[in-house]
Design an enzyme around this catalytic site. Structure first.
Site, PDB file in Angstrom:
ATOM      1  N   HIS A 165       8.909  34.910  20.818  1.00 37.33           N
ATOM      2  CA  HIS A 165       9.265  36.259  21.236  1.00 37.33           C
ATOM      3  C   HIS A 165       8.090  37.230  21.255  1.00 37.33           C
ATOM      4  CE1 HIS A 165      12.465  39.191  22.034  1.00 37.33           C
ATOM      5  NE2 HIS A 165      11.818  40.029  21.251  1.00 37.33           N
TER       6      HIS A 165
ATOM      7  N   ASP B 242      12.013  31.144  21.577  1.00 35.06           N
ATOM      8  CA  ASP B 242      12.350  32.526  21.229  1.00 35.06           C
ATOM      9  C   ASP B 242      13.546  32.524  20.283  1.00 35.06           C
ATOM     10  OD1 ASP B 242      13.153  35.245  21.215  1.00 35.06           O
ATOM     11  OD2 ASP B 242      12.245  35.550  23.184  1.00 35.06           O
TER      12      ASP B 242
ATOM     13  N   SER C  16      11.430  42.654  25.589  1.00 35.19           N
ATOM     14  CA  SER C  16      12.507  42.648  24.616  1.00 35.19           C
ATOM     15  C   SER C  16      13.489  43.804  24.871  1.00 35.19           C
ATOM     16  CB  SER C  16      11.906  42.704  23.207  1.00 35.19           C
ATOM     17  OG  SER C  16      12.877  42.490  22.225  1.00 35.19           O
TER      18      SER C  16
END
Length: 407
Positions: A375, A344, A169
């Site tokens: 995610h 996601d 991320s």
């Protein structure tokens, strides 16, 4: 971008701006070093200072006790966490599933980074953590200063000129920033492995975009000054206990946890390992600057991957132009491997498509073969070992020539 911890409505503002008991940050929790040692692995804790005075605590697993034949050569790899996270995220699924342990077992010298402002990196040699100036940064500074300092520190300690890099991320965003803004660092990377890669956000479906973008996503907005240079979602024992209870009903995700998960991360919570999530919650959320969130929201508005937008007047003073300049992704020259999920809610597959198009042609674009993978599944998914970690190990191994036998 692990924002599922944020509560909705009035509770959101209360959590964000509530005063924090300073004793909450005296590390009255199990540290990364202690977690590693508890599983029989050797662990080290190191401190380094960035060029702007932030003191970062990074951890190391120098080798694996499972290896039958030790070697003096162990290639180095740096693992970098996402937003509101810390080095513990690479450990919470235990030695048989978590990437940090699997890399050590494969013969790597593993380093776990911590960005400025989280529970492990709350000091600056020039500024107090209680001073708003301490929080005057976003992920741009984490990229050009923190990640650069970690790479330099690791290569100096190990005497290896190049390392492997893994980010999740925001850990991918800061990599893009460093390699585009200081391209000489490409020469220090053997390969990069970017999980849930985040640069563009035009198609994000997370409720957080609709909820916060009107408030702070555009310079000059109603809450920009209130939200600026503020500690956001600091580690809090009471909040951790509430989250732990909500996410552990009858051994499965409870109703509240499921709905928060859906709103902020995306559906597909059926993949989540509840035990891993509970371990993660022990030290998450780990704190960050509000500017980091604002910068991400600005990308959602602009559909660009560019620097922080301060408004036309200040942009002209800082950048010499009324809009922030874009990051030049064509400057990435070290091998890039992307690992993304179809479900996601933060870094949508269409945004990954745009990212791939802007990167050099040699990028490896791996899409997780599970339509529900979201995610946070990269960190707490039941099947993350097979779907993520093993592909990372294979791809990384292509840049190394060594072989170890494990138990």
């Amino acid at each position: 971008m692990e924002i599922f911890y944020i509560l909705m409505g009035a509770s959101l503002l209360k959590v964000i701006f509530a005063g924090v008991d300073p004793t909450c940050h005296l590390k009255q929790f199990v540290t990364t070093e202690q977690r590693i040692c508890s599983h029989g692995y050797p662990a080290e804790s190191h401190f380094l200072e960035t060029s702007d005075g932030y003191v970062l605590n990074i951890f190391r697993i120098p080798y694996s006790p499972r290896l039958h034949n030790q070697s003096t050569y162990r290639p180095t790899v740096l693992l970098q966490h996402g937003l509101f996270s810390n080095s513990d995220c690479w450990l919470n699924s235990g030695p048989n599933n978590s990437l940090a342990y699997l890399l050590a077992d494969a013969g790597y010298d593993v380093w776990l980074g911590n960005a400025r402002g989280n529970i492990y990196s709350r000091n600056n040699t020039k500024i107090s953590v209680n001073n708003p100036s301490f929080w005057h940064f976003d992920w741009h500074e984490i990229g050009i200063n923190d990640i650069a300092a970690m790479i330099d520190f690791i290569t100096n300690i190990t005497s290896q000129t190049k390392i492997h890099y893994v980010g999740h991320s925001q850990g991918t965003t800061v990599y893009f920033v460093l390699m585009s803004e200081r391209p000489e660092y490409n020469n220090k990377i053997k390969s990069s492995h970017l999980l849930a890669p985040c640069a563009y956000f035009g198609h994000g479906t997370s409720f957080v975009f609709d909820m916060l973008t009107p408030l702070v996503g555009i310079p000059g907005g109603m809450y920009n000054k209130i939200f600026e240079d503020t500690e956001l979602l600091p580690q809090n024992d009471m909040f951790n206990r509430l989250a732990d209870t909500a996410c552990s009903v009858d051994g499965t995700l409870g109703f509240v946890c499921k709905n928060l998960y859906f709103l902020f991360i995306g559906a597909g919570y059926q993949n989540t390992n509840t035990t891993s999530l509970q371990v993660l919650i022990e030290t998450h959320p780990a704190g960050a600057s509000s500017n980091q969130v604002t910068h991400f929201l600005q990308l959602y508005v602009s559909r660009k991957f560019r620097k922080f937008d301060w408004g036309e007047k200040k942009n002209m003073a800082i950048y010499g132009q009324i809009v922030p300049p874009d990051y030049n992704l064509s400057k990435l020259s070290a091998p890039v491997n992307l690992y993304s999920g179809h479900n996601d809610g933060l870094c949508d597959p269409k945004d990954v498509d745009k990212l791939v198009a802007d990167l050099p042609s040699y990028v490896v674009d791996y899409r997780i073969p599970d339509s529900t993978f979201n995610h946070l599944d990269f960190i707490v998914g039941n099947n993350m070992k097979e779907l993520v970690n093993e592909p990372v190990l294979r791809n990384m191994g292509e840049h190394e020539i060594f072989n170890y036998t494990t138990n």
